[in-house]
Design an enzyme around this catalytic site. Structure first.
Site, short mmCIF file in Angstrom:
data_model
loop_
_atom_site.label_atom_id
_atom_site.label_comp_id
_atom_site.label_asym_id
_atom_site.label_seq_id
_atom_site.Cartn_x
_atom_site.Cartn_y
_atom_site.Cartn_z
N CYS A 114 0.80 -1.23 0.00
CA CYS A 114 0.00 0.00 0.00
C CYS A 114 0.83 1.28 0.00
O CYS A 114 0.29 2.37 -0.14
CB CYS A 114 -0.95 -0.01 1.19
SG CYS A 114 -1.92 -1.51 1.24
N HIS A 254 -3.37 6.68 2.01
CA HIS A 254 -3.82 5.38 1.52
C HIS A 254 -5.22 5.10 2.07
O HIS A 254 -5.47 5.27 3.27
CB HIS A 254 -2.83 4.29 1.96
CG HIS A 254 -3.34 2.91 1.75
ND1 HIS A 254 -3.92 2.51 0.57
CD2 HIS A 254 -3.41 1.84 2.58
CE1 HIS A 254 -4.31 1.26 0.68
NE2 HIS A 254 -4.01 0.83 1.90
N ASN A 284 -10.14 -0.79 -0.31
CA ASN A 284 -8.68 -0.68 -0.26
C ASN A 284 -8.09 -1.26 -1.54
O ASN A 284 -8.20 -2.47 -1.77
CB ASN A 284 -8.19 -1.46 0.98
CG ASN A 284 -6.68 -1.46 1.12
OD1 ASN A 284 -5.94 -1.12 0.20
ND2 ASN A 284 -6.20 -1.86 2.29
N1 ACO Z 1 -18.61 -8.33 9.60
C1 ACO Z 1 -19.05 -8.48 10.87
N2 ACO Z 1 -18.23 -8.70 11.90
C2 ACO Z 1 -16.91 -8.76 11.65
C3 ACO Z 1 -16.39 -8.63 10.36
C4 ACO Z 1 -17.29 -8.40 9.30
N3 ACO Z 1 -16.90 -8.24 8.04
N4 ACO Z 1 -15.03 -8.72 10.43
C5 ACO Z 1 -14.72 -8.93 11.71
N5 ACO Z 1 -15.85 -8.96 12.45
C6 ACO Z 1 -15.99 -9.12 13.90
C7 ACO Z 1 -14.81 -9.84 14.53
O1 ACO Z 1 -14.99 -11.24 14.44
C8 ACO Z 1 -14.87 -9.33 15.96
O2 ACO Z 1 -15.86 -10.05 16.63
P1 ACO Z 1 -15.65 -10.43 18.20
O3 ACO Z 1 -15.55 -9.12 18.92
O4 ACO Z 1 -16.87 -11.22 18.52
O5 ACO Z 1 -14.37 -11.21 18.24
C9 ACO Z 1 -15.38 -7.90 15.81
O6 ACO Z 1 -15.99 -7.82 14.51
C10 ACO Z 1 -14.29 -6.85 15.91
O7 ACO Z 1 -13.20 -7.23 15.06
P2 ACO Z 1 -11.89 -6.36 14.96
O8 ACO Z 1 -10.94 -7.07 14.04
O9 ACO Z 1 -11.41 -6.02 16.35
O10 ACO Z 1 -12.49 -5.05 14.25
P3 ACO Z 1 -11.78 -3.68 14.01
O11 ACO Z 1 -12.60 -2.61 14.61
O12 ACO Z 1 -10.31 -3.72 14.33
O13 ACO Z 1 -11.90 -3.52 12.42
C11 ACO Z 1 -10.49 -3.71 10.47
C12 ACO Z 1 -11.26 -4.46 11.58
C13 ACO Z 1 -11.51 -2.96 9.64
C14 ACO Z 1 -9.76 -4.72 9.60
C15 ACO Z 1 -9.50 -2.72 11.11
O14 ACO Z 1 -8.75 -3.38 12.11
C16 ACO Z 1 -8.56 -2.12 10.11
O15 ACO Z 1 -8.94 -1.35 9.27
N6 ACO Z 1 -7.25 -2.41 10.22
C17 ACO Z 1 -6.25 -1.83 9.35
C18 ACO Z 1 -6.21 -2.50 8.01
C19 ACO Z 1 -5.24 -1.76 7.11
O16 ACO Z 1 -4.96 -0.59 7.29
N7 ACO Z 1 -4.69 -2.42 6.14
C20 ACO Z 1 -3.78 -1.65 5.30
C21 ACO Z 1 -2.86 -2.44 4.70
S1 ACO Z 1 -3.49 -3.65 3.63
C22 ACO Z 1 -2.21 -3.99 2.61
O17 ACO Z 1 -1.09 -3.60 2.81
C23 ACO Z 1 -2.47 -4.78 1.41
#
Ligand code: ACO
Length: 327
Positions: A114, A254, A284
């Site tokens: 990214c 990004h 993304n």
């Molecule tokens: N729908 C419903 N529930 C979901 C989903 C979904 N699609 N995905 C995860 N959950 C659930 C999880 O199972 C978890 O449930 P639990 O509390 O019962 O265990 C809950 O939602 C919370 O999950 P988290 O992973 O803690 O959610 P978070 O608020 O962290 O959001 C996300 C996840 C969107 C991935 C976030 O962490 C994020 O954006 N991270 C950064 C990603 C990024 O920047 N990537 C860039 C690089 S990518 C690259 O280089 C190619």
């Protein structure tokens, strides 16, 4: 002939026609539109049906030429930033070079996930200056939908396909400098936070285990890394340029998660209006995301000639790249 700096001649982008809405994903995954919008800001993403990364990138290269007064023969260098190439060889940039018949151009792919667009600007600038080349095409292009496990709700909702790019020319006009400053950093110790694209099969003599080719991401850790490292990187580049955040017209980060962008704007005390966002439409798209965003806001005349812009990408590697330019 002196090579002092570069000028962005044209911008372009291309995304596949097929869109997948959050609602459509709810029919194959245990997720909801509300969860995806609230946690990420994504409403839909564009995904390929027949096109590959090289096809997306070739469309962008052709548009870049059409929007300039140059022909394919004038291009000396093609750099494609991608983490989802068609093949390991030929490179996507070589395929683009062949497709547009840029017979005088050398072609190089880079993979910093990214951060690819910012690292690409760094590389193109160095190659233009050090090799006395004149015109370069830089494209960020991705086909991430082939690296997604469509049964894994934690990653499948995040990614999309697309490509964007810029055509850059060397100029001798140092007083109208485009490049201002940069800050690039790699944190290889944390590379296992985002893994995708395991390639090939172990040979019969090998005891290596076969890995999944699909995305595995520790979302929370990547989230925290972005909030921590992106402000540092932007401040590092600003400091080198002797500029402050008020001097910048737009921040093009990004597009990984709208919450990350809002949190960074809050943390840095910068108005949200200065952060351009289109993640709702595209998700993304890794190396393509800042390039697609840039082209969109140049086309809509929000970004104007003379504007000072911060590009900042972060992700796989882990890597972070910030580049400040005057458009
Ligand atoms: N729908 C419903 N529930 C979901 C989903 C979904 N699609 N995905 C995860 N959950 C659930 C999880 O199972 C978890 O449930 P639990 O509390 O019962 O265990 C809950 O939602 C919370 O999950 P988290 O992973 O803690 O959610 P978070 O608020 O962290 O959001 C996300 C996840 C969107 C991935 C976030 O962490 C994020 O954006 N991270 C950064 C990603 C990024 O920047 N990537 C860039 C690089 S990518 C690259 O280089 C190619």
């Amino acid at each position: 002939m002196k090579f002092e700096d570069f000028k962005i001649i044209s911008t372009a982008s291309y995304v596949p026609e097929r869109t997948v809405t959050n609602k459509e994903l709810t029919s194959i995954l245990d997720t909801t539109d509300e969860w995806i919008v609230k946690r990420t800001g994504i409403n839909r993403r564009h995904v390929v049906t027949t096109e590959t990364t090289s096809v997306l990138c070739t469309k962008v290269a052709n548009q870049l030429l059409l929007k300039s007064s140059l022909t394919a023969d004038d291009i000396d260098l093609i750099v494609v930033a991608t983490m989802s190439p068609d093949y390991l060889t030929p490179s996507v940039s070589s395929m683009v070079q062949g497709n547009i018949k840029a017979k005088n151009a050398i072609a190089i792919d880079i993979n910093t996930a990214c951060s690819g667009f910012a690292y690409g600007i760094h590389l193109v600038r160095q190659l233009l200056i050090n090799n006395y080349k004149k015109n370069a095409i830089l494209i960020g292009g991705e086909n991430l939908s082939k690296l997604v496990d469509w049964n894994d709700r934690s990653t499948a909702v995040l990614f999309g396909d697309g490509a964007g790019g810029i055509l850059i020319s060397n100029t001798c006009i140092s007083e109208n400098s485009t490049f201002i400053a940069e800050d690039l950093k790699t944190l290889g110790n944390y590379g296992n936070y985002i893994v995708a694209g395991y390639t090939g099969q172990p040979a019969p003599f090998s005891t290596q285990k076969i890995e999944s080719p699909f995305f595995k991401m520790n979302g929370r850790k990547v989230y925290n890394f972005a909030i921590e490292e992106v402000p540092k990187s932007i401040n590092g580049a600003l400091k080198r340029a002797n500029l402050c955040t008020n001097d910048i017209d737009f921040f093009l980060l990004h597009q990984a998660n709208e919450r990350i962008i809002k949190r960074i704007s809050e943390k840095m005390g910068i108005s949200e209006d200065k952060f351009l966002i289109n993640i709702g439409e595209y998700g993304n798209t890794a190396a393509a995301s800042e390039a697609i965003l840039f082209d969109q806001f140049v086309n809509s005349k929000v970004i104007d000639r003379g504007d000072k812009i911060v590009f900042s990408g972060f992700g796989g590697g882990l890597s972070i790249g910030t580049v400040i330019i005057k458009y």
